[in-house]
Scaffold this active site. Sequence first.
Site, mmCIF file in Angstrom:
data_model
loop_
_atom_site.group_PDB
_atom_site.id
_atom_site.type_symbol
_atom_site.label_atom_id
_atom_site.label_comp_id
_atom_site.label_asym_id
_atom_site.label_seq_id
_atom_site.Cartn_x
_atom_site.Cartn_y
_atom_site.Cartn_z
ATOM 1 C CB SER A 187 34.704 35.157 39.666
ATOM 2 O OG SER A 187 35.582 34.606 38.701
ATOM 3 C CB ALA A 220 43.165 29.211 39.353
ATOM 4 N N GLY A 222 40.078 31.191 36.058
ATOM 5 C CA GLY A 222 40.286 32.012 34.874
ATOM 6 C C GLY A 222 39.134 32.905 34.468
ATOM 7 N N GLY A 223 38.168 33.143 35.359
ATOM 8 C CA GLY A 223 37.013 33.965 34.994
ATOM 9 C C GLY A 223 37.378 35.367 34.569
ATOM 10 C CG ASP A 239 45.816 30.933 40.987
ATOM 11 O OD1 ASP A 239 46.169 29.940 41.659
ATOM 12 O OD2 ASP A 239 44.881 31.676 41.324
ATOM 13 C CG ASP A 259 52.130 34.381 46.393
ATOM 14 O OD1 ASP A 259 51.083 35.008 46.155
ATOM 15 O OD2 ASP A 259 52.564 34.224 47.554
ATOM 16 C CG ASP A 275 37.729 38.189 42.627
ATOM 17 O OD1 ASP A 275 37.489 38.880 43.634
ATOM 18 O OD2 ASP A 275 36.956 37.296 42.214
ATOM 19 C CE LYS A 304 37.619 38.521 47.194
ATOM 20 N NZ LYS A 304 36.648 38.251 46.137
#
Length: 350
Positions: A187, A220, A222-223, A239, A259, A275, A304
């Site tokens: 990602s 998560a 972590g990209g 996350d 959250d 993301d 999305k």
Amino acid sequence: MLCYCRPGFEPEMAAELGERAALAGLHGYARTQRNQAYVEFLGTDAVALSRALPYDELIFARQKLLRLADLQGLDPSDRITPILAALEAAYPDGRPSAYGDVWVEHPDSDEAKPLAGLARSFGNALRPALRKAGWLTRIDDPRRPRLHVIFLAGDHAMLAQASPRDGSPWPLGIARLRMHADAPSRSALKLEEALLTLVHEHEREKLFRDNMRAADLGAAPGGWSWVMMRQGLRVISIDNGPLRPELLDSGRVEHLRADGFQWQPKGPLDWMVCDMVEQPRRVAERMATWIREGWCKHTIFNLKLPMKKRWEETRLCLELFERQAEKPLTIRARQLYHDREEITVFATPQ
């Protein structure tokens, strides 16, 4: 007009072009087939259409071209002569100045990908012929219009031209990035492409300064935190899932188990990126809240998209975000090469 797009998103590209042209008071219609990875948009005045639909404002377009000719039944023993004749026919009132470069391409579709070898070899033969005929400058000049030859089959090609200031700087409109060995996930490529595509070069020095502070919602593994950290920022990664340990070792990333839809910063941040996999309208509303409440100045987030009515959902989500942000914003959105069923949005104060 001729626009490349992601295979399978031809209906969305066609709907976007049709609606934007209608809003500009111009008539036209789209011609395309599913999974061919491009859309033709025909109108009575292609130049006016092109001016009314700047590349920077198109969401589903990877590249924007002005088609000059459709050449079918090409003889494999001599494809160059018909191309030179078609260029002469395209300008009956006099030849324009020479092109600054020529790209020989093929659509990014499964059917057309086997043409990659032909495109490479033909480009090597075409370039000197164009220069000899006066259609191409002796040295590549990125300031001049660019000629495109798009192979659809061995005996079928389209000629088109692009403005360097109104299109993608990459062949096929694809920013081909390599996956870095230290990146926590693929990602990361999405955010790296977004920074190249949606943030203009002259803006980067102002928008990315050492030790600026950012939040990464739904971080998560972590990209996106990794990409922002490499821009010199200090990142709060939000996350409930784990991050790659190397991120925390950097000293620039703080992990909070919370959250992403509920957490808010104690003070204003420079950036927020997101993301998260969630309904696009819910994401758009939450992103607008961050801007409206002053929790961040700049943001990049993904929406999305559903399987159906994707252009309609895109338009509704962007209108919702802009309306609920309640601030004048510069908003750019694009379906990136490294995206899938999603679009990426960048927003910054005007």
